[in-house]
Enzyme design. Structure first.
Site, PDB file in Angstrom:
ATOM      1  N   TRP A 102     -22.858  -0.041   0.431  1.00  0.00           N
ATOM      2  CA  TRP A 102     -21.603  -0.154   0.408  1.00  0.00           C
ATOM      3  C   TRP A 102     -20.863  -1.787   0.334  1.00  0.00           C
ATOM      4  O   TRP A 102     -19.963  -1.905  -0.502  1.00  0.00           O
ATOM      5  CB  TRP A 102     -20.894  -0.382   2.347  1.00  0.00           C
ATOM      6  CG  TRP A 102     -20.625   1.826   1.728  1.00  0.00           C
ATOM      7  CD1 TRP A 102     -21.698   2.264   2.953  1.00  0.00           C
ATOM      8  CD2 TRP A 102     -20.194   2.262   1.134  1.00  0.00           C
ATOM      9  NE1 TRP A 102     -21.616   3.550   2.869  1.00  0.00           N
ATOM     10  CE2 TRP A 102     -20.958   3.091   1.843  1.00  0.00           C
ATOM     11  CE3 TRP A 102     -18.735   2.426   0.341  1.00  0.00           C
ATOM     12  CZ2 TRP A 102     -19.450   5.045   1.636  1.00  0.00           C
ATOM     13  CZ3 TRP A 102     -18.189   3.026  -0.712  1.00  0.00           C
ATOM     14  CH2 TRP A 102     -18.692   4.666   0.663  1.00  0.00           C
ATOM     15  N   ASP A 172     -17.318  -5.561   7.356  1.00  0.00           N
ATOM     16  CA  ASP A 172     -16.631  -4.002   7.125  1.00  0.00           C
ATOM     17  C   ASP A 172     -17.296  -3.472   7.672  1.00  0.00           C
ATOM     18  O   ASP A 172     -18.769  -3.002   7.666  1.00  0.00           O
ATOM     19  CB  ASP A 172     -17.273  -3.476   5.215  1.00  0.00           C
ATOM     20  CG  ASP A 172     -17.261  -1.938   5.028  1.00  0.00           C
ATOM     21  OD1 ASP A 172     -16.913  -1.415   6.523  1.00  0.00           O
ATOM     22  OD2 ASP A 172     -17.625  -1.574   4.367  1.00  0.00           O
ATOM     23  N   LYS A 196     -16.141   7.786  10.509  1.00  0.00           N
ATOM     24  CA  LYS A 196     -17.767   7.353  11.020  1.00  0.00           C
ATOM     25  C   LYS A 196     -17.541   7.528  12.721  1.00  0.00           C
ATOM     26  O   LYS A 196     -17.942   8.542  13.117  1.00  0.00           O
ATOM     27  CB  LYS A 196     -18.111   6.187  10.768  1.00  0.00           C
ATOM     28  CG  LYS A 196     -19.075   6.518   9.572  1.00  0.00           C
ATOM     29  CD  LYS A 196     -18.395   6.517   8.091  1.00  0.00           C
ATOM     30  CE  LYS A 196     -18.648   7.194   6.735  1.00  0.00           C
ATOM     31  NZ  LYS A 196     -18.705   5.422   6.086  1.00  0.00           N
TER      32      LYS A 196
HETATM   33  C1  LIG Z   1     -18.051   5.172   4.484  1.00  0.00           C
HETATM   34  C2  LIG Z   1     -18.178   3.921   4.364  1.00  0.00           C
HETATM   35  C3  LIG Z   1     -17.091   3.038   3.310  1.00  0.00           C
HETATM   36  C4  LIG Z   1     -16.489   4.199   2.264  1.00  0.00           C
HETATM   37  O1  LIG Z   1     -15.023   4.396   3.832  1.00  0.00           O
HETATM   38  P1  LIG Z   1     -13.541   5.093   2.344  1.00  0.00           P
HETATM   39  O2  LIG Z   1     -13.028   5.283   3.750  1.00  0.00           O
HETATM   40  O3  LIG Z   1     -14.010   5.663   2.234  1.00  0.00           O
HETATM   41  O4  LIG Z   1     -13.301   3.988   1.943  1.00  0.00           O
HETATM   42  C5  LIG Z   1     -17.012   1.608   3.294  1.00  0.00           C
HETATM   43  N1  LIG Z   1     -18.024   1.202   3.742  1.00  0.00           N
HETATM   44  C6  LIG Z   1     -18.789   1.468   4.954  1.00  0.00           C
HETATM   45  C7  LIG Z   1     -19.912   0.530   5.361  1.00  0.00           C
HETATM   46  C8  LIG Z   1     -18.703   3.092   5.428  1.00  0.00           C
HETATM   47  O5  LIG Z   1     -20.045   3.385   5.884  1.00  0.00           O
END
Ligand SMILES: *Cc1c(COP(=O)(O)O)cnc(C)c1O
Length: 360
Positions: A102, A172, A196
């Site tokens: 990520w 993030d 999540k």
């Molecule tokens: C799932 C995830 C993403 C991607 O998220 P989207 O909403 O599909 O853009 C980005 N960073 C992390 C850490 C994730 O777990």
């Protein structure tokens, strides 16, 4: 019927109580006669749902007054671009910490908009150990420092908050937000795709210190401008109303169940017993350094990859779903966010022990 436990990394399981409440209110929200899905986002009913969700999130995370909370679309991936667009503020570059897939995507998107300095990387350890802060080559002139507190795919998590002085720290938090209490004031921006640990896919939460917005890179679309979103209470255009409502139900559920202090305790317990089951067996393995293991996403391999298919089909029969590891990693991955009951982890551990007995 025995319960089903869904270990999906995302979209992930939601609390049963939340789904039941949503079901009850599906066609007639609290006497309004219509579904939340059918409401104007400008009407008083939806405004009250939206405001309550924000108030509850602020309370849960103890978000200081000088932070805006935005409810947006575009996922975490859109924030990979929105962060440089909003935070560069005349500067040329930003620091990024590379710890897995990520952060790699965040870096790639950052490169489209600015000079990216990869200030630290976990690549040398094949992404099994996080680089210590003392090894980071931060640039004091960076517009911000971006990192990924929990790498959802690799199963690598920071159990400490980086120190970046006056340079805003951007996180993030897609797969770790709400899993325990954090000090929001240490961050310039926190963002998370909802699917999540917050609610359904389609909603993205952005928490941003208010002095950092208002000076976007010129020529960018209005939809990328956090200031425009903040000034319009995330209703510059139609927000993801149903996702926002469901997130609100999750926040209320968290409050009712002891808030983030209670979640932290349960999450630590769940992860501890699953790692113990892996480490104590001669059959399962997790490659991550003990100090960097994720509490939310636990990848593990079987002694013989030939047994993966049998493991997955046996697990499914036992009501344990979506344990297949990410296609880039292989093996298994158990995602155990807030909504995964401890009983689900217990059921997985007992299935694993039984499978090892039969196949080990
Ligand atoms: C799932 C995830 C993403 C991607 O998220 P989207 O909403 O599909 O853009 C980005 N960073 C992390 C850490 C994730 O777990």
């Amino acid at each position: 019927m025995s319960p089903i436990y869904n270990f999906s990394a995302g979209p992930a399981c939601l609390p049963d109580a939340v789904l039941k409440q949503a079901q009850e209110e599906m066609t007639d929200w609290q006497g309004a006669g219509i579904s939340v899905m059918e409401m104007s986002h400008r009407g008083k009913d939806f405004i009250s749902i939206a405001a309550q969700a924000e108030a509850d999130l602020r309370e849960l995370m103890a978000i200081p007054e000088n932070y805006k909370v935005l409810f947006l679309q575009g996922g975490a991936s859109a924030q990979f671009a929105n962060v440089p667009i909003n935070l560069l503020r005349g500067k040329k570059g930003a620091d990024y910490i590379y710890t897995g897939q990520w952060s790699k995507k965040a870096i790639a998107e950052g490169k489209r908009l600015c000079d990216v300095n990869v200030a630290a990387s976990a690549e040398a350890s094949n992404f099994s150990v996080l680089p210590a802060q003392s090894e980071w080559n931060l640039n004091s002139d960076a517009a911000y420092v971006h990192y990924t507190p929990n790498e959802t795919i690799g199963g690598l998590e920071f159990h400490w908050t980086p120190e970046t002085g006056d340079v805003p720290l951007v996180a993030d938090m897609s797969s770790t937000i709400l899993s325990r209490q954090i000090d929001v004031s240490k961050f310039g921006v926190i963002y998370a795709g909802a699917q999540k640990n917050i609610g359904p896919a389609g909603l993205t939460v952005v928490i941003i210190r208010d002095d950092l917005i208002g000076e976007t890179v010129s020529g960018m679309p209005a939809m990328c401008d956090y200031k425009i979103m903040a000034d319009n209470d995330s209703m510059y255009n139609t927000p993801p109303t149903y996702g926002w409502y469901l997130a609100g139900l999750v926040f209320a559920w968290l409050k009712k169940n002891g808030g983030l202090a209670a979640m932290a305790e349960i999450n630590a317990r769940k992860a501890k017993k699953l790692y113990a089951a892996i480490d104590d067996s001669g059959f399962y393995a997790n490659p991550i350094d003990l100090n960097c293991r994720s509490l939310m996403n636990i990848p593990f391999t079987l002694a013989d990859a030939e047994l993966d298919a049998a493991f997955l089909s046996g697990a499914k029969e036992a009501g344990l779903m979506t344990l297949k590891g990410h296609r880039s990693v292989g093996g298994m991955r158990a995602s155990i966010y807030n909504a995964m009951p401890e009983a689900g982890v217990d059921a997985l551990i007992s299935f694993m022990a039984d499978f090892e007995k039969r196949n080990g």
